[in-house]
Motif scaffolding. Structure first.
Motif, PDB file in Angstrom:
ATOM      1  N   ALA A  84       0.786  -1.275  -0.022  1.00 32.76           N
ATOM      2  CA  ALA A  84       0.064  -0.041  -0.137  1.00 32.76           C
ATOM      3  C   ALA A  84       1.108   1.335  -0.043  1.00 32.76           C
ATOM      4  N   ARG A  85       1.938   1.084   0.651  1.00 32.22           N
ATOM      5  CA  ARG A  85       2.866   2.522   0.750  1.00 32.22           C
ATOM      6  C   ARG A  85       3.402   2.796  -0.725  1.00 32.22           C
ATOM      7  N   GLN A  87       1.500   2.124  -3.359  1.00 29.65           N
ATOM      8  CA  GLN A  87       0.356   2.214  -4.089  1.00 29.65           C
ATOM      9  C   GLN A  87       0.088   0.871  -5.153  1.00 29.65           C
ATOM     10  N   LEU A 112      -4.978  -0.286   2.458  1.00 29.14           N
ATOM     11  CA  LEU A 112      -4.503   0.628   1.298  1.00 29.14           C
ATOM     12  C   LEU A 112      -5.445   1.944   1.702  1.00 29.14           C
ATOM     13  N   HIS A 115      -3.810   4.225   3.839  1.00 30.45           N
ATOM     14  CA  HIS A 115      -2.459   5.007   3.173  1.00 30.45           C
ATOM     15  C   HIS A 115      -3.215   5.853   2.204  1.00 30.45           C
ATOM     16  N   VAL A 117      -4.980   4.986  -0.439  1.00 29.25           N
ATOM     17  CA  VAL A 117      -5.095   4.555  -1.726  1.00 29.25           C
ATOM     18  C   VAL A 117      -6.344   3.793  -2.155  1.00 29.25           C
ATOM     19  N   ARG A 124      -1.796  -0.337 -14.950  1.00 28.92           N
ATOM     20  CA  ARG A 124      -0.504  -0.652 -14.131  1.00 28.92           C
ATOM     21  C   ARG A 124       0.464  -1.359 -14.782  1.00 28.92           C
ATOM     22  N   HIS A 150       2.476   6.340 -11.741  1.00 31.53           N
ATOM     23  CA  HIS A 150       2.991   6.687 -10.275  1.00 31.53           C
ATOM     24  C   HIS A 150       4.311   6.756 -10.279  1.00 31.53           C
TER      25      HIS A 150
END
Length: 460
Positions: A84-85, A87, A112, A115, A117, A124, A150
């Motif tokens: 999650a950090r 994303q 998520l 964080h 997200v 992706r 990202h």
């Protein structure tokens, strides 16, 4: 003459525009290369961060597997937090490839959300994988899929700062390039514009046209100084030509008046065609002929039409012959002619040398007063055969010395004879013989002419 007081002439505008285009094009190329390099560097940095996240997630999963002795009861919250950090979506598979956990789990969704997200359907990248190893045995596989667009916070800041600095640098450099281009174009274009105006002035026969560009670059300043010298020389030559017209008109007027008056007297029967009258007519014809010969010789030298026939010559014999011819005129003027004739071998044209010496002796006869002396010397010195003609006359005015060999020049002490071509002819002849002629005033007065010619090997 000075250039027009405008910031930039049309030429300056074109030069400045060319400089700016080249500079800005170079800056944009540099900026493009910098951006491409920055993107590549940031992409490599992000890939390293993603790989580190996958490795950290695999290590956390290995600890959870070892503590729970399997995947079924393993606490995967730390693994989900790491994903999650970044994303990223998380997939954990066991050693047989079966899915153990994914980001759609409630725990994953909760982590998520913690964080900030959202598991939205965003494009992706390909999965970043890392094996889960416990005691040297691979028990599973971690897969992380990061958003394609990202960038982690620090990397995003680095990219943004770099791009901002690149664009600010390009803008600042473009402004500096414009300022420098205007300055350089002005320094280059102003002298050229001034020279153009000056050339037009010379073409329009404007007197005193000069170019003053002290701040011009070296080569253009040299060009301007050379132009000024040329303009001064043209004006001087024009003055000499004007003086020539007056002098030649004066020289022609006297013999032509005498010829006209005498011939009219003969035609009208007023005068008898005796020896005295015919002799006077003959002298005036010779005077005209001498003037025409001088002008023709000068014109021949200008047109490189002088024919030089070099042969071994003893200058002493040439000068002695000229002295013998001048004795009659010297005696009539109560002038003595002295000779100091040492052998002087030269390979030259004796007829041209005779013409040079005759001119110098004739000039000395005009300016040497009664009771004076004209001295003729010949000798060899420093590989040159030398002739010196000196007199005891009043000498030459110091202001006239630099100009005595100029065409049509007549000094301040000119006695109304000649057209100012004799010494110019002598100078041209000496140059045609690969020699030189100089003039100075003697220590005790009088003028002294020195003729140097290339020495010969033997006397004839």
């Amino acid at each position: 003459m000075t250039s027009r007081r405008t910031l930039l002439s049309p030429l300056g505008i074109r030069l400045a525009a060319a400089f700016v285009v080249v500079a800005v094009a170079g800056l944009f190329v540099l900026a493009a290369l910098t951006i491409v390099g920055a993107r590549s560097g940031v992409s490599e940095l992000v890939a390293d961060v993603h790989h580190e996240d996958a490795t950290a997630a695999a290590a956390a999963a290995a600890v959870a597997f070892e503590e729970a002795d399997g995947w079924s009861d393993a606490d995967l919250s730390n693994v989900v937090a790491i994903a999650a950090r970044g994303q990223a979506t998380l997939s954990i598979r066991d050693e047989d490839g079966r899915l153990v956990s994914a980001s759609s789990d409630e725990l994953a969704e909760m982590m998520l959300r913690m964080h900030g997200v959202q598991l939205t359907d965003v494009p992706r990248s390909d999965p970043v994988t890392a094996p889960v190893t416990v005691d040297g045995v691979e028990v599973g596989l971690i897969e992380l899929r990061f958003p394609e667009s990202h960038l982690p916070g620090p990397e995003r800041q680095v990219r943004d700062v770099l791009l901002r600095n690149v664009f600010l640098g390009v803008l600042l450099a473009a402004l500096v390039a414009i300022a420098v281009s205007v300055f350089v174009a002005r320094r280059v274009a102003r002298p050229i514009a001034a020279l153009t105006d000056a050339v037009q002035g010379v073409g329009a026969r404007q007197p005193g046209v000069r170019v003053e560009v002290p701040d011009a670059p070296g080569e253009l300043r040299t060009l301007a100084n050379t132009f000024n010298d040329m303009a001064a020389a043209i004006e001087h030559e024009d003055q000499l030509r004007r003086r020539l017209v007056a002098d030649v008109a004066h020289e022609l007027r006297t013999p032509l008046t005498i010829l006209r008056g005498t011939t009219e007297s003969l035609v009208d029967g007023v005068a008898d065609p005796d020896d005295s009258t015919l002799g006077s007519l003959h002298e005036e014809v010779l005077r005209l002929s001498h003037l025409v010969d001088d002008l023709h010789t000068l014109a021949s030298a200008d047109a490189a039409a002088l024919h030089v026939r070099r042969r071994p010559t003893d200058l002493a014999s040439v000068v002695a012959a000229v002295a013998d011819l001048a004795v009659g005129a010297a005696d009539a003027a109560e002038i003595s002619i002295a000779t100091e004739l040492d052998p002087a071998a030269a390979t030259t044209d004796p007829e041209r040398v005779t013409q040079i010496v005759s001119t110098l002796v004739g000039n000395a006869l005009v300016y040497t007063p009664s009771g004076g002396t004209i001295t003729l010397r010949t000798y060899s010195e420093a590989g040159q055969a030398t002739i010196r003609v000196s007199d005891t006359g009043p000498g030459i005015d110091p202001d006239d010395l630099p100009h005595v060999f100029e065409r049509f020049y007549r000094g301040r002490n000119a006695q109304g004879v000649g057209s100012g071509t004799g010494l110019a002819v002598a100078h041209e002849l000496a140059a045609a013989l690969d020699g030189s002629i100089e003039v100075s005033n003697g220590a005790s007065g009088g003028a002294s002419f020195l003729v140097r010619l290339p020495a010969g090997d033997t006397l004839p």
